[in-house]
Design an enzyme around this catalytic site. Structure first.
Site, PDB file in Angstrom:
ATOM      1  N   CYS A 357     -27.007 -37.975  41.002  1.00  0.00           N
ATOM      2  CA  CYS A 357     -27.046 -36.782  40.159  1.00  0.00           C
ATOM      3  C   CYS A 357     -26.303 -35.668  40.893  1.00  0.00           C
ATOM      4  O   CYS A 357     -25.630 -35.923  41.887  1.00  0.00           O
ATOM      5  CB  CYS A 357     -28.485 -36.382  39.820  1.00  0.00           C
ATOM      6  SG  CYS A 357     -29.501 -35.980  41.261  1.00  0.00           S
ATOM      7  N   THR A 358     -26.438 -34.429  40.447  1.00  0.00           N
ATOM      8  CA  THR A 358     -25.648 -33.330  41.013  1.00  0.00           C
ATOM      9  C   THR A 358     -25.946 -33.082  42.482  1.00  0.00           C
ATOM     10  O   THR A 358     -25.050 -33.134  43.326  1.00  0.00           O
ATOM     11  CB  THR A 358     -25.886 -32.032  40.225  1.00  0.00           C
ATOM     12  OG1 THR A 358     -25.613 -32.258  38.844  1.00  0.00           O
ATOM     13  CG2 THR A 358     -24.983 -30.912  40.738  1.00  0.00           C
TER      14      THR A 358
END
Length: 496
Positions: A357-358
């Site tokens: 994810c980020t």
């Protein structure tokens, strides 16, 4: 000087007893602290609130003269008596809420917010009045910022923006971080974080819960450095290091305002943290280890059949950037992720899963949820997320831009464009808000199409925009767009 938005008044979060600003049924007299015992806590809470609004500036560097004023609710107060009156009139509910939080800590035998052996090392003031009570001064958690000229930082940033809009490194930056840890009194940490961010002239968002803290804040570089030092010196966050703070060019202008609050989850997955805990997360892989596994995935057809590269983000994030050959759920919110896993559980049976994810926080509980289903061979997650991976492998297997939740919308480390204009199909990856004031959807519309008036997320919004321009302006509210409502909430993926 560019004027920064003042954080202003934030509604107090609900207290641990379920009350809201003191409303609700009154407690019994036996449960209320006596006034003499409450006095010291109330004084500290009021003083901390006043200090959090204080702004110090060097008015005459040669004489070392300091000018002090206070800012609150978009107003400036030059006299201390004036800010006292304002807080007493407008913010007593917040002060009383903080008073109760401090009082609880005064009566604790052992506070989890500070460890006795850390008091000297971390310079947290504490004095033990009795064998059963501990008291500490929360104002010592707010660092001195008199050496930072915020006016100069703002003017330099404004000049830099004008001269070179793509380079903000010399003036400011945005921090992205999280820490999963047990916080017994999240409201106390919330009040501290709010005061700290205001003192540093930050904007951004900070979420606190009993399971940890999650933040993204922007300000000048001297302030972000001081913020990191302050965080790392706090006993609660001893598990953090400099590497846990992801940096990118930006500043306070990247956010509309400052929002600090207490929530049930530090990242909204929609599942009770007591049911699915971050402590059951998958195996963390460093960017180097993750890179090697992805490389092996691309080089071996056999491995590809046994491995899933899973993107935990929303569709509009993975649309402008992702790891090649990943499985990117076409979901609108992370709170849909558990349902996505349940609906497509067959796809993950017997597979090795590489999640990303980020910045890493969604993978912590996302991987824990997937592991709870007990169908995967193994679940791994990228430590530090895409942010840290791109720092080491800017030309690696991640292609496109990295979506961020602020006014920049995306940050770029390579020239790859993997998305296209929704109107003409030309390569394009710069998001803009839908032109219809009532819509908050993001649009990929290239410059040529925008010049032609194609600035909405869909035909419905395009017509709404035309209609609103022909009628007198009225207060508009945000609403879910029709094109969003038609999206399949939980897409089904065919097993492979």
């Amino acid at each position: 000087m560019e004027t920064l938005p003042l954080p202003g008044c934030l509604m107090p979060a609900r207290g641990s007893n379920g009350s809201n600003g003191g409303s609700g049924s009154p407690r019994s007299s036996s449960s209320l602290p006596s006034r003499p015992r409450r006095g010291p806590a109330h004084k500290r809470a009021f003083a901390l609130y006043i200090k959090s609004r204080q702004v110090s500036k060097i008015s005459n560097p040669e004489l070392d003269e300091e000018n002090i004023h206070w800012e609150c609710c978009g107003q400036q107060f030059d006299k201390e008596v004036c800010i006292h009156k304002h807080v007493g009139k407008e913010h007593m509910s917040e002060v009383l809420q903080q008073t109760e939080a401090i009082f609880k800590l005064l009566g604790q035998k052992k506070s989890k917010l500070t460890r006795k052996e850390d008091f000297t090392e971390n310079k947290i003031a504490l004095s033990q009045h009795t064998k059963t009570k501990e008291e500490f001064d929360m104002s010592t958690w707010i660092p001195d910022t008199s050496h930072i000229n915020f006016d100069l930082a703002c003017s330099e940033r404004s000049k830099m923006n004008t001269e070179n809009s793509g380079n903000h490194h010399a003036t400011g930056e945005v921090l992205l971080y999280y820490s999963y840890c047990d916080i017994e009194e999240p409201q106390v940490i919330c009040t501290w974080q709010k005061a700290l961010c205001i003192q540093l002239h930050f904007t951004g968002k900070v979420r606190i819960s009993k399971e940890g803290i999650n933040g993204t804040v922007g300000g000048c570089k001297m302030a972000t450095e001081l913020y990191i030092q302050t965080m790392l010196s706090h006993p609660l966050f001893q598990n953090m290091s400099m590497e846990d703070f992801k940096r990118s060019a930006g500043g306070a202008h990247c956010f509309q305002d400052l929002r600090v609050g207490v929530f049930k989850e530090v990242v909204p997955m929609g599942v009770d943290p007591e049911e699915i805990s971050y402590k059951d997360a998958g195996i963390h892989l460093t960017p180097e280890e993750f890179h090697k596994k992805v490389e092996a995935l691309f080089n071996s057809a056999q491995v590809e059949q046994d491995t899933i590269l899973l993107d935990c983000r929303n569709f509009y994030e993975s649309k402008i950037g992702n790891f090649q050959h990943c499985l990117a759920p076409n979901i609108r919110k992370f709170s849909y992720f558990p349902d996505y896993i349940d609906t497509n559980l067959e796809c993950f049976k017997g597979k090795q899963v590489l999640m990303y994810c980020t910045g890493g926080i969604r993978c912590e509980r996302g991987s824990a949820y997937l592991r709870s289903k007990d169908v995967c061979k193994e679940v791994y997650q990228l430590k530090g997320g895409i942010h840290k991976y791109l720092e080491q492998f800017p030309s690696g297997f991640y292609k496109g831009k990295l979506f961020v939740f602020d006014n920049r919308y995306a940050i770029s480390v390579n020239d790859d464009i993997i998305s296209e204009c929704r109107y003409c199909g030309a390569p394009w990856d710069e998001y803009k808000l839908c032109s219809t004031a009532s819509c908050c959807q993001l649009v990929l519309s290239c410059l040529l199409c925008r010049e032609k008036g194609f600035v909405a997320c869909c035909a419905v919004c395009q017509e709404k925009g035309k209609a609103s321009s022909e009628t007198p302006s009225q207060p508009l509210r945000k609403e879910q767009c029709e094109c969003t409502e038609k999206r399949v909430r939980i897409p089904v993926v065919l097993p492979h």
